[in-house]
Write an enzyme that holds these catalytic residues in place. Structure first.
Site, PDB file in Angstrom:
ATOM      1  N   ASP A   5      45.739 102.005  40.039  1.00  0.00           N
ATOM      2  CA  ASP A   5      44.750 102.040  40.226  1.00  0.00           C
ATOM      3  C   ASP A   5      44.373 101.868  41.479  1.00  0.00           C
ATOM      4  O   ASP A   5      44.327 101.453  42.359  1.00  0.00           O
ATOM      5  CB  ASP A   5      44.581 100.312  39.287  1.00  0.00           C
ATOM      6  CG  ASP A   5      44.749 100.504  38.345  1.00  0.00           C
ATOM      7  OD1 ASP A   5      44.989 101.310  37.488  1.00  0.00           O
ATOM      8  OD2 ASP A   5      44.916  99.530  37.243  1.00  0.00           O
TER       9      ASP A   5
ATOM     10  N   GLU B 269      55.713 100.088  35.013  1.00  0.00           N
ATOM     11  CA  GLU B 269      56.502 100.190  36.342  1.00  0.00           C
ATOM     12  C   GLU B 269      57.566  98.915  35.844  1.00  0.00           C
ATOM     13  O   GLU B 269      58.880  98.930  36.223  1.00  0.00           O
ATOM     14  CB  GLU B 269      55.766  99.279  37.589  1.00  0.00           C
ATOM     15  CG  GLU B 269      55.009 100.570  38.406  1.00  0.00           C
ATOM     16  CD  GLU B 269      53.478 100.181  37.543  1.00  0.00           C
ATOM     17  OE1 GLU B 269      53.451  99.708  36.427  1.00  0.00           O
ATOM     18  OE2 GLU B 269      52.936 101.395  38.480  1.00  0.00           O
TER      19      GLU B 269
ATOM     20  N   ASP C  14      50.710 103.908  30.826  1.00  0.00           N
ATOM     21  CA  ASP C  14      50.196 103.322  32.132  1.00  0.00           C
ATOM     22  C   ASP C  14      50.785 101.339  31.704  1.00  0.00           C
ATOM     23  O   ASP C  14      52.101 101.325  31.017  1.00  0.00           O
ATOM     24  CB  ASP C  14      48.979 102.601  31.404  1.00  0.00           C
ATOM     25  CG  ASP C  14      47.977 102.214  32.292  1.00  0.00           C
ATOM     26  OD1 ASP C  14      48.684 101.764  33.871  1.00  0.00           O
ATOM     27  OD2 ASP C  14      46.851 101.443  32.225  1.00  0.00           O
TER      28      ASP C  14
END
Length: 189
Positions: free
Chosen positions: A130, A52, A49
């Site tokens: 999300d 990026e 998670d």
């Protein structure tokens, strides 16, 4: 993590975070060995998670361009973060996958990633990030998942029910797809 370049940021949801420089082979091997130990202790899957990488304290919400990666020569060598931004998630997913394979050749690795690049489908399933528990986000998630599939990432999806907010029972039922009749789909014949 002696000898490896890391980037530390204070404002990410769990608190202070360190992002290893996955552009270096040494770092990828180190990460794979950590993952191998997790798997040896009974972990069956890993969720990468915020890879990026996501950083809250900057305008761009990612590593500042001034961060310098000391990448391997075949990846482009020493470059600022904007050069490596898109490939960062792929390199993390690949390292995670390789660590899982090191632990057990018999078990198929399950890696879930929020970020990827061309080739990520070889190592991970993509989660679209999300989303909110709203009809609007459900509608946005459909083209996202279809476009990921058309781009070569066949296994992908959003948060069922949404990450933030409270889904109504009807919205949750639709997001879950429980009422989907798959008998008409081409691969169901």
């Amino acid at each position: 993590m002696d000898g490896f370049r890391c980037f530390t940021f204070d404002q990410v949801w769990p608190g202070p975070c360190v992002f290893p420089d996955f552009t270096r082979g040494e770092t990828r091997s180190w990460w794979a060995k950590l993952v191998k130990d997790f798997i040896a202790n009974g972990v069956d899957g890993i969720w990468n998670d915020m890879n990026e990488p996501a950083v809250f304290k900057t305008v761009t919400k990612t590593m500042p361009e001034s961060n310098i990666h000391r990448g391997d020569a075949e990846l482009g060598g020493c470059q600022n973060h904007s050069h490596y931004h898109n490939v960062y998630g792929l390199l993390m997913a690949r390292s995670t996958y390789e660590g899982m394979k090191m632990s057990s050749e018999e078990k198929r690795p399950f890696v879930l990633t929020r970020a990827g690049f061309i080739g990520s489908q070889r190592y991970a399933v993509t989660w679209s990030g999300d989303n909110l528990s709203t009809w609007e986000h459900l509608h946005m998630s459909l083209p996202m998942v279809l476009q990921l599939g058309l781009s070569g990432q066949p296994l992908s999806g959003p948060d069922i029910g949404g990450f933030a907010g409270n889904a109504t029972p009807k919205l949750f039922w639709k997001m879950d797809g429980s009422r989907c009749n798959v008998s008409f789909l081409p691969w169901a014949f």
